[in-house]
Write an enzyme that holds these catalytic residues in place. Structure first.
Site, short mmCIF file in Angstrom:
data_model
loop_
_atom_site.label_atom_id
_atom_site.label_comp_id
_atom_site.label_asym_id
_atom_site.label_seq_id
_atom_site.Cartn_x
_atom_site.Cartn_y
_atom_site.Cartn_z
N ASP A 107 0.84 -1.20 0.00
CA ASP A 107 0.00 0.00 0.00
C ASP A 107 0.87 1.24 0.00
OD1 ASP A 107 -2.21 -1.55 0.01
OD2 ASP A 107 -2.89 -1.02 2.02
N ASP A 389 -13.16 -10.75 3.35
CA ASP A 389 -12.97 -12.15 2.95
C ASP A 389 -14.24 -12.98 3.15
OD1 ASP A 389 -12.70 -11.73 5.64
OD2 ASP A 389 -10.79 -12.75 5.87
O1 LIG Z 1 -5.29 -1.46 4.03
C1 LIG Z 1 -4.82 -2.59 4.12
C2 LIG Z 1 -5.06 -3.40 5.25
C3 LIG Z 1 -4.48 -4.66 5.29
N1 LIG Z 1 -3.70 -5.09 4.26
C4 LIG Z 1 -3.09 -6.44 4.35
O2 LIG Z 1 -4.05 -7.37 4.77
C5 LIG Z 1 -3.42 -8.41 5.47
C6 LIG Z 1 -4.18 -8.75 6.73
O3 LIG Z 1 -4.05 -7.72 7.67
P1 LIG Z 1 -3.72 -7.96 9.21
O4 LIG Z 1 -3.59 -6.66 9.87
O5 LIG Z 1 -2.63 -8.95 9.36
O6 LIG Z 1 -5.09 -8.53 9.70
P2 LIG Z 1 -5.42 -9.84 10.52
O7 LIG Z 1 -6.37 -9.46 11.57
O8 LIG Z 1 -4.23 -10.60 10.92
O9 LIG Z 1 -6.15 -10.58 9.31
C7 LIG Z 1 -7.19 -11.46 9.39
O10 LIG Z 1 -8.43 -10.81 9.18
C8 LIG Z 1 -8.56 -10.16 7.90
C9 LIG Z 1 -9.94 -9.63 7.79
O11 LIG Z 1 -10.22 -8.76 8.81
C10 LIG Z 1 -8.31 -11.15 6.80
O12 LIG Z 1 -8.38 -10.48 5.58
C11 LIG Z 1 -6.96 -11.76 6.98
O13 LIG Z 1 -6.66 -12.65 5.97
C12 LIG Z 1 -6.91 -12.46 8.31
O14 LIG Z 1 -5.64 -13.02 8.51
C13 LIG Z 1 -1.99 -8.00 5.74
O15 LIG Z 1 -1.15 -8.73 4.91
C14 LIG Z 1 -2.00 -6.54 5.38
O16 LIG Z 1 -0.78 -6.14 4.83
C15 LIG Z 1 -3.47 -4.31 3.16
O17 LIG Z 1 -2.76 -4.70 2.26
N2 LIG Z 1 -4.03 -3.07 3.12
#
Ligand SMILES: O=c1ccn([C@@H]2O[C@H](COP(=O)(O)OP(=O)(O)O[C@H]3O[C@H](CO)[C@@H](O)[C@H](O)[C@H]3O)[C@@H](O)[C@H]2O)c(=O)[nH]1
Ligand SMILES: [Mn+2]
Length: 852
Positions: A107, A389
């Protein structure tokens, strides 16, 4: 491959012990129905009536096809080295490298991530042959070097490990300026990138870095936006049929999983129905007793398997293999068959000018590209939900497709779970908020999905979608029973002890057994129970309120990216399983307040029993379940009390939280005493009207025995709706407890009918001097309590308030007569109600019978 093509590529087995599941859940359901009969207006704490069929899947052989991997990253909180490990791990899949392309979305773009990737692509030239040669697994360098002994492959390790160590050191530095644009790499001289070769001369997977454009005024739709950019850009470059999406905080831990996933999608008989293959989200940083319940054991080992038999699991956002066309909105048709030999040969594209490709890709990833298109509405990942998702997966199901849950013995991916309490709560807030948004959205599994997916799957989705809502029953059970305990009012009717106890004890012991079967520890179960409670009383509460505010347009959607780096001290405490609070978020204040409220109520009750009540500790007889519930709540909150008052380290709860929560908890506990006085059942009230909307009502009372003139008594219940505790008290009072406030001149009598012998009668009153503050009196009243035959039960002289109870020795009307000694009118709040007690024995003592 001709012979393999016509035999099934995977099989589905039914789980063992399904009969037990069914019988057990049926009995729980019956228990819950019993509770419902008495608590019609409340949703039970555990609406989960059981688990579904639990098949397990296994693959037979591997497929072979062009496909690609996607990753996304956010600079800052997501350190470059972590991202690079993800990239390298998936580049090293056991799979023809010319059919594999890896895209990294960043991003807004960051120089450091870009250069880290550039250098990683050079490191990969050595790393990929090394992985192939020694069948390395996991293929993430950091994870692999952590586990390996220096004696293994000593010769090769001598050259490759120091390079990695040096690389890691270089990129564990601070983040510099942003950099935007798209760069296609794998060769210092970029023109050769399509033909990049490793040190053994083999072709390497294509690697693409995508810096997604971000502008302040244009919605970038968080992760869903990033995924959609990747889908577009990759369709231009490699256009692989299968898309694997992996978060940047995970890495591939099983180099076979890609081939296995293809078995599901390429199966001759069933493959064409399957839209995506989801693997469980597993974590490498879970401690022995899983302090924050991050392992999501039951979700992935039981619930997802169950959903598999109903049409397939949720799309969980990472570790998921999708068919590109279906992700882009294709509807189900029986005719859908894929010609797997038709794929874009990346090698053929070398003539396309690299510059041109870059320009086109830039246009596709610009933040304005999607304006007035169907992206995010019907095409790609859906926008507007903090759980893009799950929502996207559901819409795919509604278009007629199935999904498959693939849970291999060797974990397919490993990730990083939050390692502090606030992070855990924030993540769960995002999840439960997203789930609730889905319930209210036009994709709602409750109504929109009706007829499109199986009823079982609808229920399964709703179970998650109602997470946020569960905060209310949970808060109810955390607050009301304890407050009533303090006041001495049994909340669980005695006749209800059995269904209540069965449901509560049955469910928790089942949950514990299930947790132990899944290789958890007893302490781990206890920790999970705590997080279960904390999520429901904070994350879900805030998610509920936020979702409602958002649906009225009062607040905006956000995606709080989970932090992935922790300070050294924080990590140390995590290793030692010491709970990390460390900030003063409102969620922590709520948790601390509830913890203290329970402590105050339990202590208050003990003190009252020991020092005030004549009956000693007999409250346990009538209120065993309530004492147990409060006791468990206090025990479970021990880490909060430590964090508030005993710990000195940085991870403790800040002083401000301690002060706020103590004051709040005290206020609620004290207020309880007053509001309780106003309510209570007056059983001889003949006709009552009670308005739920403004909480006021009026009753006509008549004394049964002495034929007193019917007297109008107006109940004024001032409900401070803004005050949660009061509101809850009122709610809980509606079916069982009504209070009475009356003005007394000389003498006023009430009667209360006791229906069963040995019932316990609870009564309380307080003399209030409203509107008379100018005329000071502290006069009390006299109260005489008489049994059905006129025998004396209790006498109080000149008292201003009293709480007391007694066991009725005979059935019939008991009389409560107040005599006012003062020359003025007095206002009195009075309540009386009785509880039916079974199997009691009575010993007479001073006109009062005690149990046991
Ligand atoms: O504006 C954004 C926000 C997040 N991400 C990516 O999205 C992923 C997931 O983000 P993270 O902060 O790690 O969220 P988690 O809470 O760990 O994620 C869980 O929850 C998300 C939904 O809320 C799902 O999409 C993820 O797959 C799931 O692992 C990461 O690789 C981020 O880099 C972006 O690329 N842009
Ligand atoms: Mn994550």
């Amino acid at each position: 491959m001709a012979a393999v093509e016509h035999s099934p590529l995977f099989e589905t087995k039914s789980a063992k012990g399904r009969v037990f599941y069914k019988i057990f859940s049926l009995t729980l359901f019956v228990g819950i129905c019993f509770i419902w009969v008495f608590r019609v207006s409340h949703i039970p704490r555990e609406s989960e009536v059981g688990k579904w069929d639990t098949p397990s899947d296994g693959t037979f052989s591997s497929g072979n096809l062009s496909d690609k991997d996607y990753l996304k990253a956010d600079p800052g909180i997501e350190p470059p080295v972590m991202v690079i490990n993800t990239v390298l791990s998936v580049m090293a899949y056991e799979y023809p490298p010319d059919k594999l392309s890896v895209y990294l979305s960043d991003d807004a773009g960051s120089d450091i991530t870009f250069y880290a990737l550039l250098e990683a692509s050079i490191f990969a030239k050595q790393w990929l042959p090394f992985c192939r040669k020694f069948k390395v697994d996991p293929t993430s360098p950091a994870a692999y070097f952590k586990t390996i002994h220096s004696s293994t492959h000593a010769k090769e390790l001598v050259t490759i490990k120091p390079r990695w160590v040096e690389y890691q050191k270089k990129y564990t530095q601070s983040i510099k300026d942003f950099h935007s644009g798209i760069h296609i790499l794998l060769e210092e001289t970029m023109t050769q990138f399509f033909n990049a070769k490793d040190v053994d001369g083999n072709v390497m997977p294509l690697l693409v870095y995508l810096a997604r454009e971000k502008r302040p005024q244009v919605a970038h739709n968080f992760k869903a936006g990033a995924m959609n950019s990747l889908i577009r850009v990759s369709s231009l470059i490699s256009n692989g049929e299968i898309i694997l999406n992996v978060d940047c905080d995970m890495y591939s831990n099983n180099s076979q999983s890609l081939r296995d996933a293809l078995c599901f999608l390429m199966d001759e008989d069933k493959g064409h129905e399957i839209a995506y293959v989801q693997t469980p989200q597993c974590f490498e940083n879970i401690t022995k007793n899983d302090l924050y319940g991050g392992a999501l054991r039951v979700d992935y080992e039981v619930e997802f398997h169950g959903m598999d038999s109903l049409g397939g699991p949720l799309y969980a956002g990472t570790g998921c293999f999708h068919r590109r066309e279906i992700l882009c909105g294709r509807k189900f048709s029986d005719q859908y068959k894929k010609d797997w030999n038709e794929y874009k040969n990346i090698g053929d594209m070398t003539e396309v000018s690299l510059h041109e490709l870059e320009e086109q890709s830039k246009a596709l990833s610009s933040c304005t590209f999607e304006i007035n298109t169907l992206w995010g509405k019907e095409v790609g990942l859906l926008y507007g939900c903090s759980l893009e998702d799950v929502m996207t997966g559901l819409s795919i199901k509604c278009r007629g497709w199935k999904s498959v849950f693939y849970n291999p013995q060797r974990r397919a991916f490993l990730g990083v779970a939050p390692n502090t309490l606030p992070q855990t709560l924030v993540q769960h807030k995002r999840w439960s908020e997203g789930c609730f948004q889905i319930l209210l959205s036009k994709h709602s599994p409750a109504w929109h999905a009706y007829g499109l997916i199986s009823p079982g799957l609808q229920m399964a989705y709703c179970y998650y979608n109602l997470w946020a809502f569960i905060c209310w029953p949970t808060l109810y059970y955390c607050v009301i029973p304890s407050l009533y305990l303090l006041k001495g009012i049994p909340l669980f009717p005695q006749s209800m002890v059995h269904p209540f106890a069965y449901v509560i004890l049955g469910d928790s012991s089942y949950c514990m057994m299930e947790f132990l079967w899944l290789k958890g520890t007893v302490k781990g179960w206890w920790n999970e129970l705590r997080i279960w409670l904390y999520k429901r009383t904070s994350s879900y509460l805030f998610a509920f309120v936020d979702t409602i505010l958002k649906s009225f347009g009062f607040s905006e959607s956000t995606f709080v990216v989970s932090a992935k780096v922790a300070e050294e001290e924080v990590s140390q405490r995590y290793e030692k399983e010491i709970m990390e609070f460390g900030n003063s978020s409102p969620m922590l204040t709520v948790l601390a307040t509830l913890a203290l409220l329970n402590l105050f109520c339990l202590l208050g009750m003990f003190l009252k029993q020991v020092f005030i009540s004549e009956g000693g500790l007999r409250i346990f007889d009538a209120m065993a379940l309530q004492v147990l519930l409060s006791g468990v709540l206090v025990l479970i909150n021990v880490p909060v009390y430590q964090g508030l008052f005993l710990r000195k380290d940085e991870g403790r709860l800040p002083m401000s939280v301690a002060a706020k929560s103590t004051a709040l908890a005290l206020k609620v506990a004290m207020m309880n005493v007053k509001t309780m006085e106003i309510k209570g059942v007056v059983y001889d009230i003949k006709s009552c009207t009670f308005s739920k909307s403004n909480g006021s009502g009026s009753c006509t009372a008549r004394n049964v025995k002495e034929n007193y003139d019917a007297k109008k008594v107006v109940i004024e219940m001032k409900v401070a709706l803004s005050n949660f505790a009061t509101a809850m008290v009122i709610f809980s009072s509606m079916n069982a407890v009504l209070g009475i406030r009356f003005v007394i001149d000389r003498r006023e009598c009430f009667s209360h009918n006791v229906e069963h012998e040995a019932d316990r009668v609870h009564a309380s009153f307080v003399v209030i001097k409203i509107d008379a503050s100018w005329q000071y009196t502290d006069d009390g009243v006299d109260l005489e309590v008489r049994g059905p035959a006129g025998e004396p039960v209790r006498d109080f002289l000149d008292v201003t308030s009293e709480i007391f109870d007694f066991v009725a020795r005979s059935t019939g009307p008991y009389r409560f007569c107040f005599n006012n000694r003062s020359p003025y009118h007095e206002t009195i709040d009075f309540d009386v109600h009785s509880n039916h007690v079974e199997f009691s024995d009575h010993h007479a003592k001073d006109g009062e019978a005690y149990m046991y």
